[in-house]
Design a protein around this motif. Structure first.
Motif, PDB file in Angstrom:
ATOM      1  N   ALA A 163       1.177  -0.885  -0.075  1.00 39.66           N
ATOM      2  CA  ALA A 163       0.502  -0.336   0.025  1.00 39.66           C
ATOM      3  C   ALA A 163       0.515   1.072   0.002  1.00 39.66           C
ATOM      4  N   ARG A 164       1.884   0.759   1.143  1.00 33.65           N
ATOM      5  CA  ARG A 164       3.216   1.925   0.903  1.00 33.65           C
ATOM      6  C   ARG A 164       3.310   2.541  -0.547  1.00 33.65           C
ATOM      7  N   LYS A 165       3.894   1.141  -1.954  1.00 28.96           N
ATOM      8  CA  LYS A 165       4.676   1.606  -2.846  1.00 28.96           C
ATOM      9  C   LYS A 165       3.036   1.818  -3.537  1.00 28.96           C
ATOM     10  N   ALA A 166       1.885   1.978  -3.408  1.00 29.38           N
ATOM     11  CA  ALA A 166       0.427   2.443  -4.376  1.00 29.38           C
ATOM     12  C   ALA A 166       0.781   4.192  -4.465  1.00 29.38           C
ATOM     13  N   THR A 167       0.645   3.822  -3.053  1.00 30.53           N
ATOM     14  CA  THR A 167       0.831   5.139  -2.865  1.00 30.53           C
ATOM     15  C   THR A 167       1.783   6.575  -3.088  1.00 30.53           C
ATOM     16  N   GLU A 168       3.213   5.870  -2.793  1.00 26.10           N
ATOM     17  CA  GLU A 168       4.201   6.616  -3.195  1.00 26.10           C
ATOM     18  C   GLU A 168       3.947   6.739  -4.808  1.00 26.10           C
ATOM     19  N   TYR A 169       3.773   5.707  -5.681  1.00 28.06           N
ATOM     20  CA  TYR A 169       3.668   5.993  -6.986  1.00 28.06           C
ATOM     21  C   TYR A 169       3.017   7.125  -7.491  1.00 28.06           C
ATOM     22  N   LEU A 170       1.490   7.179  -6.156  1.00 28.89           N
ATOM     23  CA  LEU A 170       0.571   8.969  -6.117  1.00 28.89           C
ATOM     24  C   LEU A 170       1.187   9.936  -6.339  1.00 28.89           C
ATOM     25  N   ILE A 171       1.990   9.976  -5.206  1.00 32.74           N
ATOM     26  CA  ILE A 171       3.240  11.038  -4.634  1.00 32.74           C
ATOM     27  C   ILE A 171       4.381  11.092  -6.031  1.00 32.74           C
ATOM     28  N   ALA A 172       5.122  10.283  -6.480  1.00 31.19           N
ATOM     29  CA  ALA A 172       5.794  10.779  -7.361  1.00 31.19           C
ATOM     30  C   ALA A 172       5.063  11.105  -8.777  1.00 31.19           C
ATOM     31  N   LEU A 173       3.768  11.490  -9.044  1.00 27.28           N
ATOM     32  CA  LEU A 173       2.869  11.350 -10.147  1.00 27.28           C
ATOM     33  C   LEU A 173       2.845  13.205 -10.047  1.00 27.28           C
ATOM     34  N   GLY A 174       2.943  13.505  -8.752  1.00 30.19           N
ATOM     35  CA  GLY A 174       2.851  15.024  -8.307  1.00 30.19           C
ATOM     36  C   GLY A 174       1.665  14.924  -7.213  1.00 30.19           C
ATOM     37  N   THR A 286      -2.846  -0.498 -10.513  1.00 27.92           N
ATOM     38  CA  THR A 286      -2.736  -1.292  -9.200  1.00 27.92           C
ATOM     39  C   THR A 286      -1.706  -2.314  -8.840  1.00 27.92           C
ATOM     40  N   ILE A 287      -2.218  -2.324  -7.613  1.00 26.02           N
ATOM     41  CA  ILE A 287      -0.851  -3.546  -7.058  1.00 26.02           C
ATOM     42  C   ILE A 287      -0.997  -5.129  -8.036  1.00 26.02           C
ATOM     43  N   SER A 288      -0.584  -5.578  -7.951  1.00 27.99           N
ATOM     44  CA  SER A 288      -1.184  -7.231  -8.144  1.00 27.99           C
ATOM     45  C   SER A 288      -0.160  -8.120  -7.089  1.00 27.99           C
ATOM     46  N   GLN A 289      -0.859  -8.719  -6.942  1.00 25.53           N
ATOM     47  CA  GLN A 289      -0.513  -9.864  -5.581  1.00 25.53           C
ATOM     48  C   GLN A 289      -0.472 -11.116  -6.834  1.00 25.53           C
ATOM     49  N   PRO A 290       0.796 -12.064  -6.420  1.00 21.42           N
ATOM     50  CA  PRO A 290       1.231 -13.896  -6.623  1.00 21.42           C
ATOM     51  C   PRO A 290      -0.272 -14.323  -6.220  1.00 21.42           C
ATOM     52  N   LEU A 322       3.484  -3.221  -9.083  1.00 20.35           N
ATOM     53  CA  LEU A 322       2.847  -2.633  -9.596  1.00 20.35           C
ATOM     54  C   LEU A 322       2.780  -2.803 -10.598  1.00 20.35           C
ATOM     55  N   ILE A 323       1.790  -2.862 -11.306  1.00 22.08           N
ATOM     56  CA  ILE A 323       1.493  -2.818 -12.479  1.00 22.08           C
ATOM     57  C   ILE A 323       0.891  -0.864 -13.702  1.00 22.08           C
ATOM     58  N   GLU A 324       1.178  -0.693 -13.902  1.00 23.12           N
ATOM     59  CA  GLU A 324       1.200   1.087 -14.563  1.00 23.12           C
ATOM     60  C   GLU A 324       0.655   0.317 -15.731  1.00 23.12           C
ATOM     61  N   ARG A 325      -0.785   1.241 -15.818  1.00 23.31           N
ATOM     62  CA  ARG A 325      -1.538   1.226 -16.729  1.00 23.31           C
ATOM     63  C   ARG A 325      -2.321   2.598 -17.157  1.00 23.31           C
ATOM     64  N   ASP A 326      -3.823   2.742 -17.014  1.00 18.98           N
ATOM     65  CA  ASP A 326      -4.780   4.312 -17.922  1.00 18.98           C
ATOM     66  C   ASP A 326      -4.593   4.379 -17.490  1.00 18.98           C
ATOM     67  N   SER A 327      -4.771   4.564 -15.435  1.00 15.04           N
ATOM     68  CA  SER A 327      -5.650   5.621 -14.743  1.00 15.04           C
ATOM     69  C   SER A 327      -5.275   6.426 -13.997  1.00 15.04           C
ATOM     70  N   CYS A 328      -4.070   6.558 -13.801  1.00 16.27           N
ATOM     71  CA  CYS A 328      -3.747   7.538 -13.368  1.00 16.27           C
ATOM     72  C   CYS A 328      -2.021   8.554 -14.436  1.00 16.27           C
ATOM     73  N   THR A 329      -2.174   9.188 -13.867  1.00 19.76           N
ATOM     74  CA  THR A 329      -1.286  10.410 -14.653  1.00 19.76           C
ATOM     75  C   THR A 329      -0.711  11.430 -13.608  1.00 19.76           C
ATOM     76  N   ARG A 330      -0.662  12.659 -14.649  1.00 19.76           N
ATOM     77  CA  ARG A 330       0.839  13.186 -13.534  1.00 19.76           C
ATOM     78  C   ARG A 330      -0.344  14.719 -13.142  1.00 19.76           C
ATOM     79  N   ASN A 331      -0.159  15.345 -12.680  1.00 19.25           N
ATOM     80  CA  ASN A 331      -1.254  16.518 -11.172  1.00 19.25           C
ATOM     81  C   ASN A 331      -0.404  17.403 -11.893  1.00 19.25           C
ATOM     82  N   ASN A 332      -1.060  18.083 -12.843  1.00 20.41           N
ATOM     83  CA  ASN A 332      -0.444  19.146 -13.388  1.00 20.41           C
ATOM     84  C   ASN A 332      -0.721  20.469 -12.707  1.00 20.41           C
TER      85      ASN A 332
END
Length: 333
Positions: A163-174, A286-290, A322-332
């Motif tokens: 969950a930390r990884k998912a949130t930090e991904y959003l933070i990295a996008l600004g 999304t975060i992918s679980q094995p 972490l699986i990157e698709r199209d539901s997130c983008t950079r905050n401008n």
């Protein structure tokens, strides 16, 4: 009352080793056997002979208990369990707890009545003492959900770091104003994924206002309703971390119902990577679980318990991604 676990702790061995000393002493080293027998004598341990005898009447059946059969996340876990079970001559029966703790406990009677040889629980919401006590006399493995500090064999991912990884991904996008739709906070997955979110926000000195945390129920409808609460704010979050994909889907629908766009107006990230995530519109980051591997490992551990083989590790943490698709983008903004 002295349990086999007490004997194992005193002799500094596993419960499986104690069980072998009692049932198959010839399979244990003499030095180990002496330690266990001494502990048994000092503690005046009385083995549950009836339970042991009943366990030997094999049904070649495994019971798997899921918290909610409508949640498609569990399908691949079940496939993993069944692949190992079938190859070892076992069939799998499924029990749906329906998120009901009492029903979870009722399913334990399947083993007590000798209708199955072991249980894999994909839910762990009943009282810790109940599961711990049951696991002393019957083969039981936990998967996906878990009990902190338990010695019951468990297979899962690290939900806090994921969950930390998912949130930090959003933070990295600004994104700085990030909301989260949690799972039920009386369930370990809900608590741990919220913890990961708050850790990421704190690490980057971002405040978590109370209105940025909304409790869901891991369902599509709760994701929709909680996102509508976010959108009702005068200054809504620019990104949302949903604690599972079902809630993320509901959140996306809520955004679209207001005439807004994902990810242009609101970025949404989920958790689990269920199959529909890749074909959803937009495809979900999304975060992918094995999941399959969680199932196979859980069943392998259960086989060891049923065969009274020694288990060297009680907890297995598998890697997520972490699986990157199209539901997130950079905050401008």
């Amino acid at each position: 009352m002295v349990s086999i676990k007490d004997v194992a702790q005193k002799a500094n061995v596993s419960t499986a080793t104690v069980s072998r000393v009692i049932s198959k002493p010839e399979a244990v080293k003499e030095e180990t056997s002496k330690k266990v027998l001494k502990a048994i004598q000092e503690l005046n341990y009385q083995p549950n002979v009836l339970a042991r005898q009943l366990r030997r009447l094999e049904t070649k059946t495994i019971l798997v208990i899921v918290p909610d059969i409508t949640n498609t996340f569990f399908s691949k876990v079940l496939r993993g369990i069944e692949s190992v079970a079938v190859s070892n001559g076992y069939k799998v029966i499924l029990g749906d707890a329906g998120n009901d703790v009492e029903r979870e406990e009722e399913y334990l009677n399947v083993l007590r009545q000798k209708q199955a040889d072991g249980i894999v629980m994909l839910t762990a919401r009943m009282e810790t003492g109940v599961i711990e006590k049951f696991s002393v006399d019957y083969p039981l493995v936990l998967a996906c959900e878990y009990i902190e500090g338990s010695t019951i064999p468990t297979v899962s991912i690290d939900n806090v770091s994921s969950a930390r990884k998912a949130t930090e991904y959003l933070i990295a996008l600004g994104h700085e104003k990030i909301g989260t739709i949690t799972g039920p906070l009386n369930v370990v997955l809900g608590k741990d994924r919220l913890k990961g979110y708050t850790q990421a926000m704190a690490r980057h000195n971002l405040s978590v206002e109370p209105f940025l945390v909304q409790e869901g129920t891991f369902t599509f409808d709760s994701g929709y309703n909680m996102m509508m609460k976010f959108l009702a704010l005068s200054n809504p979050p620019t990104a949302v971390f949903a604690a599972n994909d079902e809630m993320a889907f509901g959140a996306v629908k809520a955004v679209k119902s207001r005439g807004l766009r994902v990810p242009e107006d609101v970025s949404v990230i989920g958790f689990d990577d269920i199959e529909f995530s890749a074909i959803f519109e937009p495809p979900l980051t999304t975060i992918s679980q094995p999941t399959f591997e969680i199932g196979t490992k859980a069943m392998e551990l259960l086989l060891k318990l049923m065969n009274e083989d020694e288990i060297t590790r009680n907890q297995y943490i598998l890697e997520d991604s972490l699986i990157e698709r199209d539901s997130c983008t950079r905050n401008n903004a």
